[in-house]
Write a protein that holds these residues in place. Sequence first.
Motif, PDB file in Angstrom:
ATOM      1  N   ARG A   9    -130.522  13.176 -52.054  1.00  0.00           N
ATOM      2  CA  ARG A   9    -131.937  13.211 -52.423  1.00  0.00           C
ATOM      3  C   ARG A   9    -132.691  14.269 -51.628  1.00  0.00           C
ATOM      4  O   ARG A   9    -133.549  14.968 -52.157  1.00  0.00           O
ATOM      5  CB  ARG A   9    -132.596  11.853 -52.175  1.00  0.00           C
ATOM      6  N   THR A  52    -141.810   6.512 -53.527  1.00  0.00           N
ATOM      7  CA  THR A  52    -140.480   6.007 -53.860  1.00  0.00           C
ATOM      8  C   THR A  52    -139.397   6.796 -53.132  1.00  0.00           C
ATOM      9  O   THR A  52    -138.326   7.030 -53.671  1.00  0.00           O
ATOM     10  CB  THR A  52    -140.240   6.077 -55.386  1.00  0.00           C
ATOM     11  N   LYS A  55    -136.012   5.342 -53.141  1.00  0.00           N
ATOM     12  CA  LYS A  55    -135.450   4.900 -54.420  1.00  0.00           C
ATOM     13  C   LYS A  55    -134.240   5.762 -54.792  1.00  0.00           C
ATOM     14  O   LYS A  55    -134.316   6.977 -54.815  1.00  0.00           O
ATOM     15  CB  LYS A  55    -136.501   4.989 -55.520  1.00  0.00           C
ATOM     16  N   THR A  57    -132.032   4.552 -57.498  1.00  0.00           N
ATOM     17  CA  THR A  57    -131.858   4.326 -58.928  1.00  0.00           C
ATOM     18  C   THR A  57    -133.171   3.809 -59.501  1.00  0.00           C
ATOM     19  O   THR A  57    -134.055   3.355 -58.777  1.00  0.00           O
ATOM     20  CB  THR A  57    -130.742   3.308 -59.219  1.00  0.00           C
ATOM     21  N   THR A  58    -133.280   3.871 -60.809  1.00  0.00           N
ATOM     22  CA  THR A  58    -134.450   3.368 -61.501  1.00  0.00           C
ATOM     23  C   THR A  58    -134.002   2.895 -62.872  1.00  0.00           C
ATOM     24  O   THR A  58    -132.804   2.745 -63.118  1.00  0.00           O
ATOM     25  CB  THR A  58    -135.538   4.472 -61.594  1.00  0.00           C
ATOM     26  N   GLU A  63    -137.778   6.531 -65.469  1.00  0.00           N
ATOM     27  CA  GLU A  63    -137.237   7.890 -65.385  1.00  0.00           C
ATOM     28  C   GLU A  63    -137.935   8.805 -66.386  1.00  0.00           C
ATOM     29  O   GLU A  63    -138.298   9.945 -66.073  1.00  0.00           O
ATOM     30  CB  GLU A  63    -135.729   7.864 -65.644  1.00  0.00           C
ATOM     31  N   THR A  66    -141.509   9.678 -65.214  1.00  0.00           N
ATOM     32  CA  THR A  66    -141.510  10.765 -64.242  1.00  0.00           C
ATOM     33  C   THR A  66    -141.241  12.102 -64.913  1.00  0.00           C
ATOM     34  O   THR A  66    -141.900  13.110 -64.626  1.00  0.00           O
ATOM     35  CB  THR A  66    -140.451  10.512 -63.154  1.00  0.00           C
ATOM     36  N   LYS A  97    -130.122   0.873 -66.109  1.00  0.00           N
ATOM     37  CA  LYS A  97    -130.068   1.517 -64.798  1.00  0.00           C
ATOM     38  C   LYS A  97    -129.656   2.977 -64.933  1.00  0.00           C
ATOM     39  O   LYS A  97    -128.745   3.323 -65.698  1.00  0.00           O
ATOM     40  CB  LYS A  97    -129.065   0.772 -63.912  1.00  0.00           C
ATOM     41  N   TYR A 100    -132.059   7.937 -60.093  1.00  0.00           N
ATOM     42  CA  TYR A 100    -133.417   8.483 -60.054  1.00  0.00           C
ATOM     43  C   TYR A 100    -133.389  10.006 -60.106  1.00  0.00           C
ATOM     44  O   TYR A 100    -132.588  10.654 -59.455  1.00  0.00           O
ATOM     45  CB  TYR A 100    -134.113   8.010 -58.778  1.00  0.00           C
ATOM     46  N   LEU A 101    -134.264  10.596 -60.935  1.00  0.00           N
ATOM     47  CA  LEU A 101    -134.346  12.037 -61.138  1.00  0.00           C
ATOM     48  C   LEU A 101    -133.026  12.627 -61.640  1.00  0.00           C
ATOM     49  O   LEU A 101    -132.623  13.719 -61.239  1.00  0.00           O
ATOM     50  CB  LEU A 101    -134.787  12.756 -59.858  1.00  0.00           C
ATOM     51  N   ARG A 202    -138.278  -0.807 -55.949  1.00  0.00           N
ATOM     52  CA  ARG A 202    -138.580   0.521 -55.413  1.00  0.00           C
ATOM     53  C   ARG A 202    -137.921   0.760 -54.062  1.00  0.00           C
ATOM     54  O   ARG A 202    -138.120   1.810 -53.469  1.00  0.00           O
ATOM     55  CB  ARG A 202    -140.094   0.703 -55.296  1.00  0.00           C
TER      56      ARG A 202
END
Length: 204
Positions: A9, A52, A55, A57-58, A63, A66, A97, A100-101, A202
Amino acid sequence: MKTRLNLIRSNLQPHFLFNTLNSVSSLIDISPKKAQDTIADLSDLFRELLDTKEKLTTCIELELSTLKKYISILEVRFADNFSFKTIIHDTSILNAKIPYLLLQPIIENSVKHGYSYDHDDLNIILIIQKINDCILITIENDGKSLPDDFCQVKMNIGLESTIERLKSTFNENYFFKMNNNKDKGVITSISFPYIAVKTVDRSN
């Protein structure tokens, strides 16, 4: 595992934010009003990323929320030369699931490499569907094709992080491939198991 993901990340977020700032800077002299609106979108993105920061995963719904902010910036920057469309075959998969990003670096890569002297317009279509027990994500663009000597190993840091986060989230139970579309442009295919996220955590 979490330490490794946080390292991924830390590489991804500056890459994302710095490229977005470059988009904003290109608008300042052309259209100050649009630049102001874009800065507002960027501010929202900063706030979300800071809120976040842990974070990993989301769910698909968040997603996409964002991603929408990033797409708004692209639409301002490229105006009539850019279009983006999202197709969701079944809204029940919005709770699935997803790292994230995951999507933003692929869209960014499509923009970076899709435009060329012969391709001054770019259309991107994002398709998300569920097939059996897997989520299938397809991102198509009609821009510049991949070179003949393209090797998926030689990707930029954004796409390397994308693959790493897929692997860290789903182990080896995922699929990622980029190849030239049969008509024109590039198609990216991603598949991973459908895992429902009951609540949005989160802090995961």
